[in-house]
Motif scaffolding. Structure first.
Motif, PDB file in Angstrom:
ATOM      1  N   ILE A   1       6.376   3.523  -6.389  1.00  0.00           N
ATOM      2  CA  ILE A   1       7.856   4.044  -7.030  1.00  0.00           C
ATOM      3  C   ILE A   1       7.863   5.534  -7.805  1.00  0.00           C
ATOM      4  CG2 ILE A   1       9.341   3.446  -9.084  1.00  0.00           C
ATOM      5  CD1 ILE A   1       8.950   1.372  -6.818  1.00  0.00           C
ATOM      6  N   GLN A   2       6.469   5.862  -8.297  1.00  0.00           N
ATOM      7  CA  GLN A   2       6.422   7.183  -8.522  1.00  0.00           C
ATOM      8  C   GLN A   2       6.511   8.096  -7.309  1.00  0.00           C
ATOM      9  OE1 GLN A   2       3.009   7.709 -11.672  1.00  0.00           O
ATOM     10  NE2 GLN A   2       2.431   5.802 -11.209  1.00  0.00           N
ATOM     11  N   GLU A   3       6.003   7.795  -6.133  1.00  0.00           N
ATOM     12  CA  GLU A   3       5.942   8.709  -5.161  1.00  0.00           C
ATOM     13  C   GLU A   3       7.420   8.757  -4.685  1.00  0.00           C
ATOM     14  OE1 GLU A   3       3.688  10.187  -3.246  1.00  0.00           O
ATOM     15  OE2 GLU A   3       1.778   9.601  -3.981  1.00  0.00           O
ATOM     16  N   SER A   4       8.119   7.447  -4.629  1.00  0.00           N
ATOM     17  CA  SER A   4       9.550   7.472  -4.093  1.00  0.00           C
ATOM     18  C   SER A   4      10.495   8.337  -5.134  1.00  0.00           C
ATOM     19  CB  SER A   4       9.842   6.111  -3.870  1.00  0.00           C
ATOM     20  OG  SER A   4       8.972   5.333  -3.099  1.00  0.00           O
TER      21      SER A   4
ATOM     22  N   PHE B   1      12.585   2.227 -13.848  1.00  0.00           N
ATOM     23  CA  PHE B   1      11.520   1.788 -14.596  1.00  0.00           C
ATOM     24  C   PHE B   1      10.550   1.209 -13.431  1.00  0.00           C
ATOM     25  CE2 PHE B   1      14.697   1.417 -17.931  1.00  0.00           C
ATOM     26  CZ  PHE B   1      13.641   1.559 -19.087  1.00  0.00           C
ATOM     27  N   ALA B   2       9.367   1.172 -13.518  1.00  0.00           N
ATOM     28  CA  ALA B   2       8.501   0.670 -12.792  1.00  0.00           C
ATOM     29  C   ALA B   2       7.099   0.021 -13.666  1.00  0.00           C
ATOM     30  CB  ALA B   2       7.675   1.721 -11.943  1.00  0.00           C
ATOM     31  N   PRO B   3       6.407  -0.977 -12.926  1.00  0.00           N
ATOM     32  CA  PRO B   3       5.250  -1.451 -13.610  1.00  0.00           C
ATOM     33  C   PRO B   3       4.105  -0.396 -14.195  1.00  0.00           C
ATOM     34  CG  PRO B   3       5.768  -2.697 -11.660  1.00  0.00           C
ATOM     35  CD  PRO B   3       6.427  -1.699 -11.713  1.00  0.00           C
ATOM     36  N   TYR B   4       3.779  -0.675 -15.408  1.00  0.00           N
ATOM     37  CA  TYR B   4       2.509   0.033 -15.762  1.00  0.00           C
ATOM     38  C   TYR B   4       1.393   0.002 -14.794  1.00  0.00           C
ATOM     39  CZ  TYR B   4      -0.840   2.328 -18.844  1.00  0.00           C
ATOM     40  OH  TYR B   4      -1.749   2.988 -19.572  1.00  0.00           O
ATOM     41  N   TRP B   5       0.701   1.131 -14.620  1.00  0.00           N
ATOM     42  CA  TRP B   5      -0.121   1.620 -13.498  1.00  0.00           C
ATOM     43  C   TRP B   5      -1.477   0.952 -13.618  1.00  0.00           C
ATOM     44  CZ3 TRP B   5       1.985   5.157 -16.854  1.00  0.00           C
ATOM     45  CH2 TRP B   5       1.147   5.615 -17.477  1.00  0.00           C
TER      46      TRP B   5
ATOM     47  N   TYR C   1       0.725  -1.144  -0.059  1.00  0.00           N
ATOM     48  CA  TYR C   1       0.119  -0.023  -0.019  1.00  0.00           C
ATOM     49  C   TYR C   1       1.056   1.317   0.174  1.00  0.00           C
ATOM     50  CZ  TYR C   1      -3.520  -3.615   1.237  1.00  0.00           C
ATOM     51  OH  TYR C   1      -4.274  -4.472   1.486  1.00  0.00           O
ATOM     52  N   VAL C   2       0.421   2.328  -0.319  1.00  0.00           N
ATOM     53  CA  VAL C   2       1.054   3.618  -0.405  1.00  0.00           C
ATOM     54  C   VAL C   2       1.214   3.970   0.891  1.00  0.00           C
ATOM     55  CG1 VAL C   2       1.165   5.800  -1.537  1.00  0.00           C
ATOM     56  CG2 VAL C   2       0.643   3.919  -2.876  1.00  0.00           C
ATOM     57  N   THR C   3       2.133   3.808   1.690  1.00  0.00           N
ATOM     58  CA  THR C   3       2.358   4.235   3.292  1.00  0.00           C
ATOM     59  C   THR C   3       3.587   5.001   3.364  1.00  0.00           C
ATOM     60  OG1 THR C   3       3.573   2.298   3.820  1.00  0.00           O
ATOM     61  CG2 THR C   3       1.134   2.132   4.038  1.00  0.00           C
ATOM     62  N   PRO C   4       3.730   6.042   4.045  1.00  0.00           N
ATOM     63  CA  PRO C   4       5.049   6.604   4.448  1.00  0.00           C
ATOM     64  C   PRO C   4       6.336   5.788   4.764  1.00  0.00           C
ATOM     65  CG  PRO C   4       3.364   7.827   5.297  1.00  0.00           C
ATOM     66  CD  PRO C   4       2.710   6.473   5.089  1.00  0.00           C
ATOM     67  N   ASP C   5       6.113   4.730   5.264  1.00  0.00           N
ATOM     68  CA  ASP C   5       7.053   3.649   5.615  1.00  0.00           C
ATOM     69  C   ASP C   5       7.678   3.149   4.245  1.00  0.00           C
ATOM     70  OD1 ASP C   5       8.832   2.252   7.208  1.00  0.00           O
ATOM     71  OD2 ASP C   5       7.599   0.450   6.608  1.00  0.00           O
ATOM     72  N   TYR C   6       6.808   2.824   3.498  1.00  0.00           N
ATOM     73  CA  TYR C   6       7.259   1.853   2.261  1.00  0.00           C
ATOM     74  C   TYR C   6       8.148   2.952   1.271  1.00  0.00           C
ATOM     75  CZ  TYR C   6       4.359  -2.026   3.784  1.00  0.00           C
ATOM     76  OH  TYR C   6       3.860  -2.913   4.483  1.00  0.00           O
ATOM     77  N   ILE C   7       7.322   4.335   1.117  1.00  0.00           N
ATOM     78  CA  ILE C   7       7.820   5.099   0.322  1.00  0.00           C
ATOM     79  C   ILE C   7       9.380   5.341   0.987  1.00  0.00           C
ATOM     80  CG2 ILE C   7       7.837   7.791  -0.195  1.00  0.00           C
ATOM     81  CD1 ILE C   7       4.767   7.231  -0.254  1.00  0.00           C
ATOM     82  N   GLU C   8       9.541   5.674   2.339  1.00  0.00           N
ATOM     83  CA  GLU C   8      10.952   5.816   2.818  1.00  0.00           C
ATOM     84  C   GLU C   8      11.893   4.819   2.378  1.00  0.00           C
ATOM     85  OE1 GLU C   8      11.045   6.646   6.928  1.00  0.00           O
ATOM     86  OE2 GLU C   8       9.663   8.404   6.658  1.00  0.00           O
ATOM     87  N   ARG C   9      11.516   3.733   2.247  1.00  0.00           N
ATOM     88  CA  ARG C   9      12.360   2.467   2.111  1.00  0.00           C
ATOM     89  C   ARG C   9      12.671   2.184   0.627  1.00  0.00           C
ATOM     90  NH1 ARG C   9      10.025  -2.621   5.194  1.00  0.00           N
ATOM     91  NH2 ARG C   9      12.189  -3.507   4.449  1.00  0.00           N
TER      92      ARG C   9
ATOM     93  N   ASN D   1      18.237  13.194  -8.318  1.00  0.00           N
ATOM     94  CA  ASN D   1      17.093  13.501  -9.385  1.00  0.00           C
ATOM     95  C   ASN D   1      17.212  12.474 -10.196  1.00  0.00           C
ATOM     96  OD1 ASN D   1      15.395  15.010 -10.660  1.00  0.00           O
ATOM     97  ND2 ASN D   1      16.737  16.200 -11.436  1.00  0.00           N
ATOM     98  N   VAL D   2      16.184  11.654 -10.239  1.00  0.00           N
ATOM     99  CA  VAL D   2      16.306  10.692 -11.569  1.00  0.00           C
ATOM    100  C   VAL D   2      15.795  11.297 -12.755  1.00  0.00           C
ATOM    101  CG1 VAL D   2      14.845   8.624 -12.480  1.00  0.00           C
ATOM    102  CG2 VAL D   2      15.507   8.734  -9.798  1.00  0.00           C
ATOM    103  N   GLU D   3      16.663  11.046 -13.790  1.00  0.00           N
ATOM    104  CA  GLU D   3      16.400  11.717 -14.914  1.00  0.00           C
ATOM    105  C   GLU D   3      15.177  11.351 -15.704  1.00  0.00           C
ATOM    106  OE1 GLU D   3      20.013  11.632 -17.080  1.00  0.00           O
ATOM    107  OE2 GLU D   3      21.284  12.228 -15.768  1.00  0.00           O
ATOM    108  N   GLN D   4      15.040   9.813 -15.830  1.00  0.00           N
ATOM    109  CA  GLN D   4      14.033   9.683 -16.582  1.00  0.00           C
ATOM    110  C   GLN D   4      13.422   8.518 -15.717  1.00  0.00           C
ATOM    111  OE1 GLN D   4      13.012  10.778 -19.380  1.00  0.00           O
ATOM    112  NE2 GLN D   4      14.828  11.855 -20.131  1.00  0.00           N
ATOM    113  N   MET D   5      11.862   8.356 -16.272  1.00  0.00           N
ATOM    114  CA  MET D   5      11.121   7.229 -15.628  1.00  0.00           C
ATOM    115  C   MET D   5      10.156   6.780 -16.468  1.00  0.00           C
ATOM    116  SD  MET D   5       8.729   7.204 -12.016  1.00  0.00           S
ATOM    117  CE  MET D   5       7.964   5.500 -11.557  1.00  0.00           C
ATOM    118  N   TYR D   6      10.363   5.372 -16.690  1.00  0.00           N
ATOM    119  CA  TYR D   6       9.444   4.662 -17.826  1.00  0.00           C
ATOM    120  C   TYR D   6       8.585   3.472 -16.992  1.00  0.00           C
ATOM    121  CZ  TYR D   6      12.761   7.324 -20.934  1.00  0.00           C
ATOM    122  OH  TYR D   6      13.350   8.182 -21.488  1.00  0.00           O
ATOM    123  N   PHE D   7       7.795   3.043 -17.862  1.00  0.00           N
ATOM    124  CA  PHE D   7       6.740   2.035 -17.125  1.00  0.00           C
ATOM    125  C   PHE D   7       6.769   0.916 -18.124  1.00  0.00           C
ATOM    126  CE2 PHE D   7       5.403   5.959 -15.763  1.00  0.00           C
ATOM    127  CZ  PHE D   7       4.977   5.723 -14.186  1.00  0.00           C
TER     128      PHE D   7
END
Length: 230
Positions: A121-124, A103-107, A81-89, A141-147
């Motif tokens: 991943i988008q939040e992080s 890269f992250a899975p498509y939404w 789930y989108v939680t502060p703890d998971y985003i931090e990790r 600063n990640v330059e590019q993010m793809y799915f």
């Protein structure tokens, strides 16, 4: 001190990244890129296999693909789930490896964990660049993010020709015998009922759009930058 990566790929489970983009991974490691995969969970809720076998299979696939790093955050399978703890990790993982590209899975996907992974991943990636967020670590600063696509396929913004690396993709997927092969004690799941063959068919269809034997498709939320048209 962790080695800086050019590319860091996140998946909810070991085999997600391989299903979606193993050919692209193999192509880039062959060219000398430093590529890593971070699996969020140990896939402990899988109908077949054990945590130990999944870890062994992930290690074998990592060797096949020539990864620089493969890590696992041990978050709960079917408890993403989108939680502060998971985003931090996850943010800490991005800052550890300092990738230029993530890269992250498509939404959109039939598996809720893949959807949750995409959101996390988008939040992080966003938080990783904030200097006042987790100030004890250096912002990145990640330059590019793809799915990438896993189970369900939508319209791709661009494709990568993986024809010359498709045998490597097949070998990487073959590492996950507990998931894709039926045997004594296994139960029937969508993964062991011709799933790998359907992935190959998908990649053939993706390649057909540009007269290629095999291609993998990706999506970008940002416009793709073109310097000039050749």
């Amino acid at each position: 001190m962790s080695e800086q990566l050019d590319i860091l790929i996140f998946g909810a489970h070991a085999d997600d990244a391989e299903i979606g983009m193993a050919g692209t991974i193999a192509k880039h490691t062959a060219l000398g890129y430093r590529v890593g995969i971070c699996d969020l969970t140990h896939a402990e809720m899988s109908s077949n296999g054990t945590v130990e076998t999944r870890m062994e299979e992930a290690d074998q696939a990592a060797k096949v693909l020539g990864l620089t790093a493969r890590t696992n955050l041990g978050l709960p399978d079917r408890g993403l789930y989108v939680t502060p703890d998971y985003i931090e990790r996850i943010t800490a993982e991005i800052r550890k490896f300092k990738p230029r590209i993530v890269f992250a899975p498509y939404w959109q996907d039939r598996h809720p964990d893949h959807i949750a992974c995409s959101a996390l991943i988008q939040e992080s990636v966003f938080n990783a660049k904030l200097r006042k967020y987790l100030p004890e670590t250096e912002p990145v600063n990640v330059e590019q993010m793809y799915f990438y696509f896993i189970n369900d396929v939508y319209e791709a913004d661009f494709i990568v020709n993986v024809t010359d690396y498709y045998e490597t993709k097949t070998a990487a997927l073959s590492a996950y015998r507990s998931q894709f092969i039926t045997g004594q004690g296994t139960v029937a799941t969508p993964l062991n009922q011709g799933y790998v063959e359907r992935v190959e068919a998908r990649d053939r269809l993706m390649g057909q759009k540009r007269m290629l034997q095999y291609a993998e498709g990706f999506v970008s939320k940002l416009p793709l930058l073109v310097d000039r048209f050749d």
